[in-house]
Structure formats: C-alpha cells, structure tokens
Write an enzyme that holds these catalytic residues in place. Structure first.
Site, PDB file in Angstrom:
ATOM      1  N   GLU A  86     -66.190   9.043 -29.844  1.00 38.34           N
ATOM      2  CA  GLU A  86     -67.474   8.809 -30.518  1.00 38.34           C
ATOM      3  C   GLU A  86     -68.650   9.299 -29.676  1.00 38.34           C
ATOM      4  O   GLU A  86     -69.772   8.820 -29.821  1.00 38.34           O
ATOM      5  CB  GLU A  86     -67.622   7.336 -30.885  1.00 38.34           C
ATOM      6  CG  GLU A  86     -66.581   6.890 -31.898  1.00 38.34           C
ATOM      7  CD  GLU A  86     -67.060   5.820 -32.857  1.00 38.34           C
ATOM      8  OE1 GLU A  86     -68.275   5.556 -32.922  1.00 38.34           O
ATOM      9  OE2 GLU A  86     -66.204   5.250 -33.560  1.00 38.34           O
ATOM     10  N   HIS A 143     -70.336   6.320 -34.775  1.00 34.73           N
ATOM     11  CA  HIS A 143     -71.040   7.525 -34.333  1.00 34.73           C
ATOM     12  C   HIS A 143     -70.272   8.764 -34.745  1.00 34.73           C
ATOM     13  O   HIS A 143     -69.042   8.820 -34.642  1.00 34.73           O
ATOM     14  CB  HIS A 143     -71.201   7.517 -32.810  1.00 34.73           C
ATOM     15  CG  HIS A 143     -71.960   6.335 -32.306  1.00 34.73           C
ATOM     16  ND1 HIS A 143     -71.398   5.080 -32.238  1.00 34.73           N
ATOM     17  CD2 HIS A 143     -73.239   6.204 -31.863  1.00 34.73           C
ATOM     18  CE1 HIS A 143     -72.302   4.229 -31.774  1.00 34.73           C
ATOM     19  NE2 HIS A 143     -73.422   4.886 -31.540  1.00 34.73           N
ATOM     20  N   LYS A 170     -74.878  -0.582 -36.687  1.00 36.55           N
ATOM     21  CA  LYS A 170     -75.473   0.660 -36.168  1.00 36.55           C
ATOM     22  C   LYS A 170     -74.668   1.883 -36.598  1.00 36.55           C
ATOM     23  O   LYS A 170     -73.438   1.896 -36.486  1.00 36.55           O
ATOM     24  CB  LYS A 170     -75.539   0.621 -34.642  1.00 36.55           C
ATOM     25  CG  LYS A 170     -76.131   1.896 -34.033  1.00 36.55           C
ATOM     26  CD  LYS A 170     -75.928   1.940 -32.530  1.00 36.55           C
ATOM     27  CE  LYS A 170     -76.464   3.265 -31.976  1.00 36.55           C
ATOM     28  NZ  LYS A 170     -76.064   3.499 -30.568  1.00 36.55           N
TER      29      LYS A 170
END
Length: 253
Positions: A86, A143, A170
């Site tokens: 990530e 991510h 997130k």
C-alpha cells in the site's frame, strides 16, 4: 456524523486538521523531527514507523513512543506501519503486522493507530478491539498508489470500514486523469452527506489531486496531510501554507 475528540483536538468539525508525518529512519532523527513539528502549524503527528530502522524490535519501538509522547505533549499521535503493497517502505507478515499494532496500542503511548482494510477482517477486528481496550482510536485505511477506483468502490470501502468498527475511515488514491479527482471528491461528498457515522479522510494524491488536500471542509474530509521539510506522499503542501489556505476557506465558508 459524530466527531472524534482526541486530547484537545476535535476531528470531524470545523476546518480539516493538519497531520504531519514523520518519515525518518533513526530514533535520533525521529525525535529531532518531532521537535520541529511542534513548532509548526500541525494539529497532529503521524509516525510512519515503516521507515524506522528498528521497527521490528518491540523494546526500541516502545522507547521511541515514550520519547515522542514526551515531546508532543497534548498533540495527538497516529501510529502507522504502511505496508509495501500500500505504498510503504517494507513488507511485513500478517502476524507480525497484527502483533506490532496491538503492542503499540497496549503501550498507551499512541492516540490513534492506522489499520489497513486489506490486512484482513480478523486482523482489523483484533487491532480495533485492542485499540479500544487501551483507549486508542482506530483509523481503518486503504491506499492505491496506481489508480483511482470507481466511486461505487470507494463508497463501498468507506462503508466497510465503518462496519468493521473504524473510528475514522481513510482512503488515499492516485488519479490518472483530472476526472479521477472528481470521483474521489464525489464519493466523499456522497458518504458524508448521506450520514456516515464517523469522520472520513479522503485524499487524491499527486499534482492533480492537490485540490483534495485543501477542500475537505467543502466535501467532507476531516484531516489533511502536510509537510515540514519532508513529505510521505506526492502532492502534500507545506504545513504553514496549508494552514493559511484552510483558514481562508473556513473563514469564508
């Protein structure tokens, strides 16, 4: 959405809070950089422990955490080991990843811990459970340094994070074209407008995505990442300049 209160900082209302990452390799460099951050416009600090040369030695990680806590005082600290897949600095076995994050929570020295969504449901739940037992908050994250998934997929991931018990969700993605930034912003607006119960952090990286780092108060992202000399991802602004821009938007909102 219910804001998250961490020490003297409220995440999820007002202007987006500025988080500055520490991406240093030695204990001395980490602590020196932390001192610089306390003199900046940062609201909180992220220790990117995947950069730390001794991150797989529990006693040394604990020592750094204690010293960071003493330096930062009431400034919230987010502990992050970003895995190689990530965008992080090194690979790690799932069991070691789980153990590292749980030990950090048990130390009582961090306020938040980053937990990667794709580390697996069991791992996410165990770290979240440990974090809450030791009065820390969990930031479940995803991510993608290569592309921007569809809006439907972004919304699905944010929803999955909430269902797994995240205190904050997130997502950071890489745009390949300008419309990818709009996809990220639209997904953010969709979940926050329709009442996701937790604060979200959404970031479009690189030069195209720079607008996403300053528009959080408009679209719903609660935290943005800035720099003090060094950045941890492409497109980050200097923390001082970022503060000025965010304040200007906030005062004219």
């Amino acid at each position: 959405m219910k804001p998250v209160q961490i020490r003297n900082l409220t995440i999820g209302c007002g202007r987006p809070k500025i988080c500055v990452p520490i991406v240093e390799r030695t204990k001395e460099e980490i602590l020196s950089f932390a001192e610089k951050i306390t003199q900046s416009k940062a609201d909180m600090v992220e220790w990117r422990a995947d950069w730390y040369e001794s991150v797989m030695e529990p006693d040394k990680v604990y020592e750094v955490l204690v010293d960071l806590r003493n330096i930062l005082k009431d400034m919230p600290l987010l502990f992050t080991f970003r895995t190689l897949q990530e965008g992080g600095e090194r690979a790690i076995e799932q069991a070691a990843y789980r153990e590292l994050n749980c030990n950090v929570c048990k130390s009582g020295m961090t306020d938040l811990v980053d937990i990667e969504l794709f580390s697996g449901e069991d791992t996410v739940k165990e770290i979240m459970k440990t974090a809450h037992e030791y009065k820390a908050y969990g930031v479940i994250s995803s991510h993608d340094f290569e592309k921007t998934p569809s809006e439907k997929e972004l919304i699905y991931r944010l929803d999955s994070m909430q269902k797994l018990g995240a205190d904050i969700a997130k997502i950071a993605v890489m745009p390949q074209k300008k419309k990818d930034v709009l996809t990220l912003l639209s997904a953010t607006e969709e979940v926050t407008t329709k009442g996701i119960g937790i604060p979200v952090i959404t970031i479009s990286m690189g030069s195209y995505g720079s607008i996403s780092r300053i528009s959080g108060e408009i679209f719903g992202s609660a935290v943005t990442f800035g720099t003090v000399e060094k950045s941890s991802a492409p497109g980050q602004f200097d923390a001082g300049k970022l503060f000025e821009i965010l304040e200007c938007i906030h005062q004219n909102g």
